[in-house]
Design a protein around this motif. Structure first.
Motif, mmCIF file in Angstrom:
data_model
loop_
_atom_site.group_PDB
_atom_site.id
_atom_site.type_symbol
_atom_site.label_atom_id
_atom_site.label_comp_id
_atom_site.label_asym_id
_atom_site.label_seq_id
_atom_site.Cartn_x
_atom_site.Cartn_y
_atom_site.Cartn_z
ATOM 1 N N LYS A 82 39.637 60.241 51.972
ATOM 2 C CA LYS A 82 39.223 59.520 53.170
ATOM 3 C C LYS A 82 40.238 58.260 53.544
ATOM 4 O O LYS A 82 40.904 57.636 52.422
ATOM 5 C CB LYS A 82 37.735 58.881 53.101
ATOM 6 C CG LYS A 82 37.612 57.919 52.203
ATOM 7 C CD LYS A 82 37.052 58.329 50.920
ATOM 8 C CE LYS A 82 36.888 57.126 50.001
ATOM 9 N NZ LYS A 82 37.017 57.620 48.663
ATOM 10 N N SER A 83 40.232 57.848 54.854
ATOM 11 C CA SER A 83 40.954 56.726 54.989
ATOM 12 C C SER A 83 40.429 55.331 54.673
ATOM 13 O O SER A 83 39.225 55.263 54.314
ATOM 14 C CB SER A 83 41.338 56.351 56.457
ATOM 15 O OG SER A 83 40.076 56.309 57.261
ATOM 16 N N GLN A 84 41.224 54.451 54.332
ATOM 17 C CA GLN A 84 40.789 53.047 54.078
ATOM 18 C C GLN A 84 39.485 52.497 54.949
ATOM 19 O O GLN A 84 38.481 52.106 54.603
ATOM 20 C CB GLN A 84 41.810 51.963 54.250
ATOM 21 C CG GLN A 84 41.335 50.661 53.612
ATOM 22 C CD GLN A 84 41.008 50.776 52.001
ATOM 23 O OE1 GLN A 84 41.417 51.304 51.258
ATOM 24 N NE2 GLN A 84 39.854 49.733 52.114
ATOM 25 N N LEU A 85 39.625 52.726 56.395
ATOM 26 C CA LEU A 85 38.569 52.386 57.198
ATOM 27 C C LEU A 85 37.212 53.265 56.929
ATOM 28 O O LEU A 85 36.109 52.633 56.930
ATOM 29 C CB LEU A 85 38.879 52.560 58.614
ATOM 30 C CG LEU A 85 39.818 51.619 59.288
ATOM 31 C CD1 LEU A 85 40.369 51.847 60.623
ATOM 32 C CD2 LEU A 85 39.396 50.160 59.247
ATOM 33 N N ALA A 86 37.451 54.528 56.559
ATOM 34 C CA ALA A 86 36.290 55.202 56.233
ATOM 35 C C ALA A 86 35.384 54.869 54.814
ATOM 36 O O ALA A 86 34.369 54.887 54.654
ATOM 37 C CB ALA A 86 36.521 56.819 56.012
ATOM 38 N N LYS A 87 36.460 54.612 53.874
ATOM 39 C CA LYS A 87 36.034 54.023 52.539
ATOM 40 C C LYS A 87 35.206 52.571 52.826
ATOM 41 O O LYS A 87 34.135 52.402 52.203
ATOM 42 C CB LYS A 87 37.052 53.715 52.008
ATOM 43 C CG LYS A 87 36.851 53.103 50.324
ATOM 44 C CD LYS A 87 38.178 53.219 49.516
ATOM 45 C CE LYS A 87 37.660 52.413 48.129
ATOM 46 N NZ LYS A 87 38.952 52.222 47.522
ATOM 47 N N GLU A 88 35.598 51.743 53.590
ATOM 48 C CA GLU A 88 35.174 50.379 53.937
ATOM 49 C C GLU A 88 33.697 50.764 54.585
ATOM 50 O O GLU A 88 32.830 49.863 54.314
ATOM 51 C CB GLU A 88 35.932 49.664 54.878
ATOM 52 C CG GLU A 88 37.192 48.925 54.107
ATOM 53 C CD GLU A 88 38.128 48.474 55.012
ATOM 54 O OE1 GLU A 88 37.997 48.186 56.251
ATOM 55 O OE2 GLU A 88 39.303 48.014 54.775
ATOM 56 N N ALA A 89 33.494 51.711 55.329
ATOM 57 C CA ALA A 89 32.333 52.282 55.994
ATOM 58 C C ALA A 89 31.343 52.877 55.106
ATOM 59 O O ALA A 89 30.083 52.975 55.197
ATOM 60 C CB ALA A 89 32.629 53.201 57.107
ATOM 61 N N GLY A 90 31.706 53.048 53.648
ATOM 62 C CA GLY A 90 30.921 53.668 52.718
ATOM 63 C C GLY A 90 30.860 55.198 52.537
ATOM 64 O O GLY A 90 30.275 55.591 51.569
ATOM 65 N N VAL A 91 31.882 55.720 53.019
ATOM 66 C CA VAL A 91 32.215 57.175 53.068
ATOM 67 C C VAL A 91 32.635 57.341 51.348
ATOM 68 O O VAL A 91 33.699 56.577 51.144
ATOM 69 C CB VAL A 91 33.190 57.593 53.871
ATOM 70 C CG1 VAL A 91 33.699 59.284 53.706
ATOM 71 C CG2 VAL A 91 32.590 57.454 55.285
ATOM 72 N N LYS A 92 32.232 58.430 50.867
ATOM 73 C CA LYS A 92 32.896 58.618 49.550
ATOM 74 C C LYS A 92 33.363 60.042 49.051
ATOM 75 O O LYS A 92 32.803 60.999 50.030
ATOM 76 C CB LYS A 92 31.531 58.506 48.475
ATOM 77 C CG LYS A 92 31.139 56.932 48.381
ATOM 78 C CD LYS A 92 30.259 56.918 47.156
ATOM 79 C CE LYS A 92 29.742 55.319 47.368
ATOM 80 N NZ LYS A 92 30.408 54.325 47.526
ATOM 81 N N GLU A 112 26.238 63.250 55.454
ATOM 82 C CA GLU A 112 25.935 62.010 54.707
ATOM 83 C C GLU A 112 27.065 61.051 55.480
ATOM 84 O O GLU A 112 26.562 59.907 55.633
ATOM 85 C CB GLU A 112 25.702 62.145 53.358
ATOM 86 C CG GLU A 112 24.388 62.958 52.853
ATOM 87 C CD GLU A 112 24.499 63.207 51.278
ATOM 88 O OE1 GLU A 112 25.191 62.365 50.863
ATOM 89 O OE2 GLU A 112 23.352 64.025 51.055
ATOM 90 N N ALA A 113 28.003 61.596 55.152
ATOM 91 C CA ALA A 113 29.234 60.629 55.408
ATOM 92 C C ALA A 113 29.258 60.036 56.852
ATOM 93 O O ALA A 113 29.359 58.821 57.113
ATOM 94 C CB ALA A 113 30.428 61.166 54.940
ATOM 95 N N LYS A 114 28.992 60.913 57.941
ATOM 96 C CA LYS A 114 28.753 60.706 59.199
ATOM 97 C C LYS A 114 27.563 59.855 59.540
ATOM 98 O O LYS A 114 27.700 58.962 60.425
ATOM 99 C CB LYS A 114 28.738 61.906 60.150
ATOM 100 C CG LYS A 114 30.101 62.725 60.334
ATOM 101 C CD LYS A 114 30.156 63.611 61.086
ATOM 102 C CE LYS A 114 31.464 64.207 61.426
ATOM 103 N NZ LYS A 114 31.632 65.122 62.764
ATOM 104 N N GLY A 115 26.512 60.050 58.635
ATOM 105 C CA GLY A 115 25.552 58.916 58.790
ATOM 106 C C GLY A 115 25.813 57.630 58.460
ATOM 107 O O GLY A 115 25.198 56.654 59.124
ATOM 108 N N LYS A 116 26.625 57.461 57.500
ATOM 109 C CA LYS A 116 27.070 56.259 57.101
ATOM 110 C C LYS A 116 28.174 55.665 58.128
ATOM 111 O O LYS A 116 28.440 54.444 58.503
ATOM 112 C CB LYS A 116 27.771 56.347 55.744
ATOM 113 C CG LYS A 116 26.847 56.397 54.602
ATOM 114 C CD LYS A 116 27.724 56.536 53.485
ATOM 115 C CE LYS A 116 26.805 56.949 52.258
ATOM 116 N NZ LYS A 116 27.581 56.929 51.148
#
Length: 136
Positions: free
Chosen positions: A77-87, A94-98
């Motif tokens: 995942k990108s940094q922006l996705a990581k900052e949104a809580g994606v793991k 689940e990732a799209k829920g976050k």
């Protein structure tokens, strides 16, 4: 065509590096009179995807498996996705829920290998003592 530029932070043994759009932390490890540079590009698969598709830059991006084939997990995942809580390893739903605006793209392993080789070509310009471990 491929360029490497680094900024060395004074007083620290870390180098922040830009490899034509790829960011990473490079550790400098000193052993006696030898200096070892450990290179690890951040969010490598996602960074390659953003390099290949510039419209993805500045967005939350993840590389994931196929939801249709029931192996829909986040591989990177990108940094922006990581900052949104994606793991990494998380189920895509689940990732799209976050992160509802998450853009999930399929993996392009041939491109990851190609860019890995290009990065190593740069390392070999400085030394023939390169020990690759992983693609990034």
């Amino acid at each position: 065509m491929f360029q490497l530029s680094c900024i060395i932070r004074s007083g620290q043994d870390q180098v922040k590096c830009l490899l034509q759009g790829f960011y990473g932390i490079f550790e400098v490890i000193k052993v006696k009179d030898t200096c070892i540079l450990h290179c690890d590009m951040n969010a490598y698969y996602a960074s390659v995807e953003m390099k290949l598709n510039p419209h993805l830059r500045g967005k939350a991006v993840a590389v994931g498996g196929s939801q249709e084939d029931r192996n829909g997990v986040i591989l990177a995942k990108s940094q922006l996705a990581k900052e949104a809580g994606v793991k990494t390893g998380e189920i895509i739903a689940e990732a799209k829920g976050k992160c509802p605006n998450l853009i999930v793209v399929p993996p392009h392993y041939d491109a990851y290998i190609d860019y890995s080789h290009k990065a190593r070509e740069i390392y070999y310009q400085y030394t023939d003592q390169v020990e690759p471990f992983g693609l990034d």
